[in-house]
Design a protein around this motif. Structure first.
Motif, mmCIF file in Angstrom:
data_model
loop_
_atom_site.group_PDB
_atom_site.id
_atom_site.type_symbol
_atom_site.label_atom_id
_atom_site.label_comp_id
_atom_site.label_asym_id
_atom_site.label_seq_id
_atom_site.Cartn_x
_atom_site.Cartn_y
_atom_site.Cartn_z
ATOM 1 N N LYS A 131 49.395 121.990 -9.822
ATOM 2 C CA LYS A 131 48.765 121.237 -10.321
ATOM 3 C C LYS A 131 46.892 122.826 -10.464
ATOM 4 O O LYS A 131 46.213 121.952 -10.421
ATOM 5 N N ASP A 177 48.422 129.532 -11.324
ATOM 6 C CA ASP A 177 47.980 127.910 -11.562
ATOM 7 C C ASP A 177 49.605 127.454 -11.289
ATOM 8 O O ASP A 177 51.070 127.008 -11.534
ATOM 9 N N TYR A 198 45.259 133.083 -14.572
ATOM 10 C CA TYR A 198 44.248 132.603 -15.399
ATOM 11 C C TYR A 198 43.184 132.947 -15.050
ATOM 12 O O TYR A 198 42.816 133.387 -13.541
ATOM 13 N N THR A 247 37.077 130.675 -18.923
ATOM 14 C CA THR A 247 38.828 130.718 -18.676
ATOM 15 C C THR A 247 39.410 131.094 -19.556
ATOM 16 O O THR A 247 39.534 130.967 -20.610
ATOM 17 N N LEU A 266 44.631 125.249 -12.230
ATOM 18 C CA LEU A 266 43.564 125.163 -13.089
ATOM 19 C C LEU A 266 43.884 123.972 -13.566
ATOM 20 O O LEU A 266 42.440 124.195 -13.683
ATOM 21 N N GLU A 267 44.488 122.896 -13.236
ATOM 22 C CA GLU A 267 44.156 121.377 -13.700
ATOM 23 C C GLU A 267 42.685 120.847 -12.861
ATOM 24 O O GLU A 267 41.553 120.384 -13.774
ATOM 25 N N ARG A 268 43.086 121.386 -11.453
ATOM 26 C CA ARG A 268 42.575 120.651 -10.350
ATOM 27 C C ARG A 268 40.939 121.835 -10.724
ATOM 28 O O ARG A 268 39.922 121.396 -10.248
ATOM 29 N N SER A 269 41.125 123.328 -10.931
ATOM 30 C CA SER A 269 39.865 124.069 -11.339
ATOM 31 C C SER A 269 38.650 123.562 -12.268
ATOM 32 O O SER A 269 37.562 123.340 -12.205
ATOM 33 N N MET A 270 39.180 122.929 -13.477
ATOM 34 C CA MET A 270 38.585 122.462 -13.796
ATOM 35 C C MET A 270 37.631 120.921 -13.897
ATOM 36 O O MET A 270 36.422 120.769 -14.460
ATOM 37 N N LEU A 271 37.898 120.241 -12.972
ATOM 38 C CA LEU A 271 37.776 118.790 -12.412
ATOM 39 C C LEU A 271 36.833 119.721 -11.062
ATOM 40 O O LEU A 271 35.850 119.058 -11.223
ATOM 41 N N HIS A 272 37.124 120.729 -10.032
ATOM 42 C CA HIS A 272 36.301 121.010 -9.266
ATOM 43 C C HIS A 272 34.940 121.838 -9.382
ATOM 44 O O HIS A 272 34.014 121.355 -8.929
ATOM 45 N N ARG A 288 43.469 133.465 -20.397
ATOM 46 C CA ARG A 288 44.964 132.989 -19.578
ATOM 47 C C ARG A 288 44.957 134.710 -20.067
ATOM 48 O O ARG A 288 44.847 135.430 -20.257
#
Length: 325
Positions: free
Chosen positions: A250, A247, A274, A266, A252-258, A268
């Motif tokens: 960002k 991470d 992750y 997921t 992790l954040e991008r992966s949730m959207l991607h 941790r």
């Protein structure tokens, strides 16, 4: 309007004031405080409310009708304000040919007229896409695809089945079948819109993905039964892959959207790492490979070995292209 990216008209105070004015009715002090707290902070009411009710301030927007009852001083509906940079972004979107899937030419021409003096934010031709197919073998003209898109969208909203004539390849005869559309989506890899739907059989159903540039005809069909009560049969082979995500930037954040359109889990591992497990259909494997590679060193595929080998092959091919560039 200024070209500032973060303009004050989209700030908390302006948003709250627009909400209050949109009520167009008398409100008590308590009701005003509740509206302000919903969109602001606990202390916002102490700062904003006195300004809205004081004639000596530039923010004076509420007049007292009776004791502790206030109404807007405005008579008309509060206009929606756009900054110059938002107008330039809208002008850029209007120039995108994919907008014809959502609006007709007359609607786009009207928007063009409203923004005739606005310069686009950037030229769409200045953007270079990598790992994206050029659709040169489309079997259906763009105009017909636009019509099919609107028909399918109407069927999705009405939960209505459609009969689709579909041709996978130019040298293969087309076939007609009954489908229940679920959603329309855009594939970045294939640069086209596609339909997720249930293929309806006499006593069962299964999930399919159909590209719009392969649909020869789309015709609505009157429902004759409750199709979603049919049992589901698996016609598409599924697989899963596991990777370790770091991470940073960002990721992790991008992966949730991607990977939002995939079934995934997921876990941790520590403060920055992750474990991501993604379930996918084998037909979508190439697109998944491309999405994973876009994360660069922040994602390491660990299993299965066949998937790891495909990642390595793709990285080696890209490295060779760079060497020969």
């Amino acid at each position: 309007m200024t070209d500032s990216l973060f303009h004050e008209v989209h700030g908390t105070y302006f948003t709250i004031a627009r909400t209050i004015l949109s009520k167009q009715q008398t409100l008590t002090v308590k009701e005003l405080e509740c509206l302000i707290k919903e969109q602001g902070f606990d202390e916002t009411a102490f700062q904003l409310l006195p300004s809205l009710t004081n004639q000596r301030t530039p923010w004076y927007l509420l007049k007292e009708e009776t004791i502790d009852h206030w109404s807007p001083i405005t008579q008309n509906k509060t206009p929606l304000i756009n900054t110059n940079i938002e107008r330039r972004w809208l002008k850029t979107l209007i120039n995108d040919p994919r907008l014809l899937f959502f609006l007709d030419k007359a609607e786009i021409a009207e928007l063009q007229q409203q923004l005739i003096h606005v310069e686009p934010l950037f030229d769409l031709e200045a953007v270079t896409y990598y790992d994206q197919f050029n659709q040169v073998d489309s079997l259906v003209e763009q105009k017909q695809q636009h019509a099919h898109f609107k028909q399918l969208l109407a069927a999705i909203n009405a939960k209505q089945p459609v009969k689709i004539e579909y041709q996978r390849r130019p040298n293969i005869p087309s076939k007609k079948a009954l489908f229940l559309p679920v959603k329309l989506e855009y594939s970045q890899k294939n640069n086209l819109f596609r339909l997720r739907a249930w293929r309806l059989l006499r006593n069962s159903r299964f999930e399919v993905t159909l590209n719009l540039n392969r649909m020869l005809t789309v015709n609505p069909v009157k429902p004759t039964r409750k199709y979603l009560e049919l049992p589901i049969t698996a016609r598409r082979r599924q697989a899963q892959m596991t990777c370790i995500l770091v991470d940073k930037r960002k990721a992790l954040e991008r992966s949730m959207l991607h990977f939002a359109d995939y079934n995934k889990s997921t876990q941790r591992l520590d403060d920055t790492r992750y474990q991501l497990t993604i379930h996918y259909y084998l037909g979508d494997e190439t697109e998944l490979l491309i999405r994973l590679l876009s994360f660069g060193p922040f994602i390491t595929v660990t299993s299965p070995t066949e998937f790891v080998a495909k990642i390595k092959e793709r990285v080696d091919a890209q490295a060779q292209l760079l060497d020969n560039f």
